[in-house]
Design an enzyme around this catalytic site. Structure first.
Site, PDB file in Angstrom:
ATOM      1  N   GLU A 182       8.637  -4.687 -10.314  1.00  0.00           N
ATOM      2  CA  GLU A 182       7.215  -4.596 -10.671  1.00  0.00           C
ATOM      3  C   GLU A 182       6.362  -5.567  -9.846  1.00  0.00           C
ATOM      4  O   GLU A 182       6.066  -6.676 -10.280  1.00  0.00           O
ATOM      5  CB  GLU A 182       6.995  -4.876 -12.163  1.00  0.00           C
ATOM      6  N   LYS A 219       7.749  -0.139 -10.830  1.00  0.00           N
ATOM      7  CA  LYS A 219       6.603  -0.162 -11.737  1.00  0.00           C
ATOM      8  C   LYS A 219       5.418  -0.694 -10.951  1.00  0.00           C
ATOM      9  O   LYS A 219       5.391  -1.860 -10.558  1.00  0.00           O
ATOM     10  CB  LYS A 219       6.884  -1.025 -12.966  1.00  0.00           C
TER      11      LYS A 219
END
Length: 300
Positions: A182, A219
């Site tokens: 992420e 992500k």
């Protein structure tokens, strides 16, 4: 949980092909007070960290056991470390999620962000990560999530973020889990679109260096240019690309996400928007159900 078990294989199949989104229930120490305020609990209503975490666990339990929080629309849930070690309805949370609800459990493993350098914040050191990964596997967790932040289109800063993310991802895959990488691009960045192009290209290069037995998820902030991350989603080493809401309202996040057909949601604040401890169970479940439905529709 070994990588060749039937449960792990079924989780992987569900994450790759299932319809729905991932619920981010992983607010940690720094973000917990804000999450509780939005839930209607001010800081003067609890005394110390233990009470704070007990209240956030109570909120998460209310979400996880709500009638609409099922595998029909929710593919996975990201847990905070304390949540993984806790119980809901007398069961370990990861066990309840997977065996009772059919929802794939993930664990947030990062320890927060370092100071800004070259327009980016890499992750703080994560002492004891290997031990934590082993514990997560024993609890039946499928994968991990680790967050960095990119504030501007600085190639050096972005490369540092991506390099560190893939170093951690290697440790996660070696432990038999699937990492959610992420590297969040700040939605308020004046160079957001340019940063996203640099990030995409840096990630793509790293993906080409992964072995055939290494699989990751990504992500990412919903991109300014719709479809920008499609080539990442199509990469054979990528199980799924999910989107963070990044501070957008639920409506705006869903509207932006709907333009990116190869991303699904992994929302935190947008999932809990409008929820309050003061609501009756009927009111709470109706509000959460409306959010779940809205995020699901944007994801499929």
């Amino acid at each position: 949980m070994a990588k060749d078990t039937a449960a792990f294989a079924e989780m992987a199949r569900r994450m790759e092909t299932g319809k729905g989104f991932i619920a981010a229930l992983d607010q940690s120490g720094g973000s917990t007070p804000k999450a509780l305020r939005l839930y209607g609990i001010e800081e003067d209503q609890y005394d110390g960290e233990e009470e704070m975490f007990a209240l956030i666990h109570e909120m998460r339990a209310r979400i996880v056991t709500a009638p609409d929080f099922t595998a029909e629309k929710v593919l996975g849930a990201i847990l905070f470390e304390r949540t993984m070690r806790g119980e809901i309805e007398g069961k370990p949370v990861a066990d309840l999620l997977w065996n009772d609800r059919g929802i794939v459990p993930f664990l947030k493993v990062d320890k927060g962000l370092a100071e800004t350098e070259n327009g980016a914040q890499i992750m703080k050191p994560m002492p004891g990560l290997e031990t934590l990964l082993g514990e997560a596997r024993e609890f039946g967790v499928f994968g991990t999530k680790e967050r960095s932040v990119i504030l501007e289109a600085n190639a050096d800063g972005i490369q540092a973020v991506v390099d560190q993310q893939f170093e951690v991802a290697k440790m996660v895959t070696d432990a038999g889990l699937v990492p959610i990488i992420e590297p969040e691009v700040d939605i308020h960045s004046e160079t957001k679109a340019e940063a996203e192009v640099l990030l995409r290209d840096a990630i793509y290069e790293k993906l080409g260096q992964l072995g055939d037995d290494e699989t990751v998820m990504l992500k990412l902030t919903i991109p300014s240019e719709a479809g920008l991350y499609d080539k990442l989603a199509d990469h054979p080493r990528v199980l799924r690309v999910v989107a963070l809401s990044g501070g957008y309202s639920t409506d705006e996040a869903c509207e932006r996400l709907s333009k990116n057909s190869k991303m699904i949601a992994s929302f935190s604040r947008a999932l809990t928007e409008g929820l309050s401890r003061q609501q009756s169970d009927e009111e709470f479940n109706a509000a959460l159900g409306a959010n779940i439905d809205k995020i699901y529709r944007a994801s499929v």
